[in-house]
Design an enzyme around this catalytic site. Structure first.
Site, PDB file in Angstrom:
ATOM      1  N   GLU A 154       0.819  -1.212   0.000  1.00 26.64           N
ATOM      2  CA  GLU A 154       0.000   0.000   0.000  1.00 26.64           C
ATOM      3  C   GLU A 154       0.855   1.265   0.000  1.00 26.64           C
ATOM      4  O   GLU A 154       1.556   1.547   0.985  1.00 26.64           O
ATOM      5  CB  GLU A 154      -0.899   0.005   1.236  1.00 26.64           C
ATOM      6  CG  GLU A 154      -1.793   1.236   1.338  1.00 26.64           C
ATOM      7  CD  GLU A 154      -2.623   1.265   2.607  1.00 26.64           C
ATOM      8  OE1 GLU A 154      -3.627   1.991   2.633  1.00 26.64           O
ATOM      9  OE2 GLU A 154      -2.251   0.566   3.581  1.00 26.64           O
ATOM     10  N   GLU A 187       3.030  10.247   5.843  1.00 31.01           N
ATOM     11  CA  GLU A 187       3.062   8.991   6.595  1.00 31.01           C
ATOM     12  C   GLU A 187       4.224   8.075   6.210  1.00 31.01           C
ATOM     13  O   GLU A 187       4.545   7.153   6.945  1.00 31.01           O
ATOM     14  CB  GLU A 187       1.727   8.258   6.438  1.00 31.01           C
ATOM     15  CG  GLU A 187       0.560   9.047   7.013  1.00 31.01           C
ATOM     16  CD  GLU A 187      -0.746   8.284   6.983  1.00 31.01           C
ATOM     17  OE1 GLU A 187      -0.734   7.063   7.225  1.00 31.01           O
ATOM     18  OE2 GLU A 187      -1.792   8.908   6.723  1.00 31.01           O
ATOM     19  N   ASP A 243      -5.270   2.764  -1.853  1.00 28.61           N
ATOM     20  CA  ASP A 243      -6.183   3.402  -0.905  1.00 28.61           C
ATOM     21  C   ASP A 243      -6.484   4.791  -1.462  1.00 28.61           C
ATOM     22  O   ASP A 243      -5.571   5.604  -1.656  1.00 28.61           O
ATOM     23  CB  ASP A 243      -5.517   3.487   0.472  1.00 28.61           C
ATOM     24  CG  ASP A 243      -6.395   4.119   1.540  1.00 28.61           C
ATOM     25  OD1 ASP A 243      -7.010   5.171   1.259  1.00 28.61           O
ATOM     26  OD2 ASP A 243      -6.446   3.591   2.668  1.00 28.61           O
ATOM     27  N   THR A 244      -7.763   5.095  -1.716  1.00 33.78           N
ATOM     28  CA  THR A 244      -8.101   6.350  -2.381  1.00 33.78           C
ATOM     29  C   THR A 244      -7.822   7.579  -1.520  1.00 33.78           C
ATOM     30  O   THR A 244      -7.646   8.678  -2.054  1.00 33.78           O
ATOM     31  CB  THR A 244      -9.573   6.355  -2.827  1.00 33.78           C
ATOM     32  OG1 THR A 244     -10.421   6.034  -1.706  1.00 33.78           O
ATOM     33  CG2 THR A 244      -9.814   5.351  -3.937  1.00 33.78           C
ATOM     34  N   PHE A 245      -7.781   7.426  -0.187  1.00 33.30           N
ATOM     35  CA  PHE A 245      -7.402   8.555   0.669  1.00 33.30           C
ATOM     36  C   PHE A 245      -5.978   8.995   0.361  1.00 33.30           C
ATOM     37  O   PHE A 245      -5.707  10.180   0.158  1.00 33.30           O
ATOM     38  CB  PHE A 245      -7.538   8.181   2.144  1.00 33.30           C
ATOM     39  CG  PHE A 245      -6.962   9.216   3.071  1.00 33.30           C
ATOM     40  CD1 PHE A 245      -7.669  10.371   3.381  1.00 33.30           C
ATOM     41  CD2 PHE A 245      -5.689   9.054   3.617  1.00 33.30           C
ATOM     42  CE1 PHE A 245      -7.130  11.341   4.223  1.00 33.30           C
ATOM     43  CE2 PHE A 245      -5.149  10.018   4.468  1.00 33.30           C
ATOM     44  CZ  PHE A 245      -5.862  11.168   4.765  1.00 33.30           C
ATOM     45  N   HIS A 246      -5.061   8.040   0.338  1.00 31.31           N
ATOM     46  CA  HIS A 246      -3.664   8.365   0.039  1.00 31.31           C
ATOM     47  C   HIS A 246      -3.491   8.793  -1.422  1.00 31.31           C
ATOM     48  O   HIS A 246      -2.772   9.751  -1.716  1.00 31.31           O
ATOM     49  CB  HIS A 246      -2.771   7.160   0.340  1.00 31.31           C
ATOM     50  CG  HIS A 246      -2.805   6.745   1.768  1.00 31.31           C
ATOM     51  ND1 HIS A 246      -2.316   7.516   2.792  1.00 31.31           N
ATOM     52  CD2 HIS A 246      -3.285   5.613   2.355  1.00 31.31           C
ATOM     53  CE1 HIS A 246      -2.490   6.901   3.951  1.00 31.31           C
ATOM     54  NE2 HIS A 246      -3.075   5.738   3.708  1.00 31.31           N
ATOM     55  N   ARG A 255     -11.584  10.724   4.867  1.00 29.11           N
ATOM     56  CA  ARG A 255     -11.807   9.466   5.575  1.00 29.11           C
ATOM     57  C   ARG A 255     -13.201   9.398   6.202  1.00 29.11           C
ATOM     58  O   ARG A 255     -13.464   8.588   7.081  1.00 29.11           O
ATOM     59  CB  ARG A 255     -10.736   9.196   6.637  1.00 29.11           C
ATOM     60  CG  ARG A 255      -9.410   8.745   6.048  1.00 29.11           C
ATOM     61  CD  ARG A 255      -8.680   7.807   6.990  1.00 29.11           C
ATOM     62  NE  ARG A 255      -7.375   7.413   6.483  1.00 29.11           N
ATOM     63  CZ  ARG A 255      -7.154   6.443   5.615  1.00 29.11           C
ATOM     64  NH1 ARG A 255      -8.175   5.772   5.106  1.00 29.11           N
ATOM     65  NH2 ARG A 255      -5.935   6.146   5.232  1.00 29.11           N
ATOM     66  N   GLU A 267     -12.014   1.845   4.808  1.00 27.86           N
ATOM     67  CA  GLU A 267     -11.134   1.983   5.960  1.00 27.86           C
ATOM     68  C   GLU A 267     -11.276   3.397   6.515  1.00 27.86           C
ATOM     69  O   GLU A 267     -11.134   4.378   5.793  1.00 27.86           O
ATOM     70  CB  GLU A 267      -9.671   1.739   5.595  1.00 27.86           C
ATOM     71  CG  GLU A 267      -8.738   1.847   6.797  1.00 27.86           C
ATOM     72  CD  GLU A 267      -7.263   1.860   6.406  1.00 27.86           C
ATOM     73  OE1 GLU A 267      -6.508   1.024   6.919  1.00 27.86           O
ATOM     74  OE2 GLU A 267      -6.880   2.725   5.580  1.00 27.86           O
TER      75      GLU A 267
END
Length: 281
Positions: free
Chosen positions: A148, A154, A181-184, A213, A242
């Site tokens: 990921e 991060e 992960d679409t947030f990142h 999120r 998530e």
């Protein structure tokens, strides 16, 4: 595509005491419970498997990579601990019939520094060496490991799908896939649909997260573009929500969750499931 939700939405660390989430998750319309493994010793694996089967839920496993589980650390003891932890997650996955362990397996979350080229090369070499060793454990167990990319705040190692693909090719082991992960990706990629298409057949896991999120579908992620790209590459794997509860102090600090992201965690999951069902058909 099956729809899932991560246990971090409600609690951290997840353990046997939280198994009441299993029927709740099923009642919300999910196909998958994604178990976040903060501390494997807290989980009654046999009971988890039994209850998931009773409620017709599949299981995916998500790793929690703190500073003591960093396979690219300059401390050999920490690197060994990281390998042992990933191996334990693989064994847990095998025991519950899961074929997936996912997360930022390459380094500790929050490891963000400007270091010399020589130091970066050493960390990369340790990472690749350990991923090759873990890859054999995963293959023997019939488990895929999703790598990921995280945002720049991060990690300083893997921020882009392109970088994850390069690492997978460098490791050279078939156990590895890309975990988007679409947030990142919303922070790092020029285009999330283009990143999905770049991953193509290497896409092994997908976190459907809103830009804040919060509840998927309530922010500015290009969900139609995401759906079309997933269809274009023939992706038929898990699509998992998530998020994190601000009530769990350690995980809230790590993920910078300083305020509620929805009216309640139940609503975040329930409305998110409804949105993804309608989006993905």
């Amino acid at each position: 595509m099956k729809i899932g939700v991560n246990t971090w939405v409600w609690t951290s660390p997840f353990g046997t005491k939280d198994f009441g989430l299993i029927p709740k998750i099923k009642s919300m319309g999910f196909d998958i419970i994604e178990v976040a493994v903060d501390d494997p010793s807290l989980i009654d694996v046999a009971l988890l498997n039994k209850m998931a089967q009773e409620h017709a839920l599949s299981i995916t496993i998500c790793g929690a990579f703190g500073p003591t589980r960093d396979i690219s650390s300059d401390d050999p003891a920490i690197r060994r601990n990281g390998v042992d932890y990933i191996s334990e997650c693989i064994r847990l996955a095998q025991a519950v019939g899961s074929t997936l362990v996912a997360g930022p397996v390459y380094a500790a979350v929050g490891k963000t520094r400007l270091v010399s080229a020589g130091q970066k090369a050493r960390e990369r070499a340790w990472c690749v060496e350990n991923l090759r060793a873990v890859g054999k454990v995963a293959s023997d167990a019939g488990v895929t490991i999703g790598i990921e990319p995280l945002n720049r705040f991060e990690t300083d190692m893997i921020n882009l799908v392109e970088q994850a693909i390069t690492l997978i090719h460098e490791v050279g082991h078939p156990a590895y896939k890309v975990h988007i992960d679409t947030f990142h990706a919303n922070i790092e990629e020029k285009s999330i649909p283009a990143a999905i298409r770049m991953a193509g057949s290497l896409l092994g896991h997908f976190h459907a997260c809103e830009n804040d999120r919060g509840i998927p579908g309530t922010g500015h992620i290009d969900w139609v573009g995401v759906r079309d790209a997933l269809r274009d590459i023939g992706y038929d794997g898990p699509v998992v929500i998530e998020s994190f509860t601000p009530g769990a102090v350690e995980i809230a600090k790590a993920a910078a969750i300083w305020r509620p992201l929805a009216p309640s965690q139940d609503e975040l999951a329930r409305q998110g499931a409804r949105f993804l069902r309608e989006l993905l058909g």
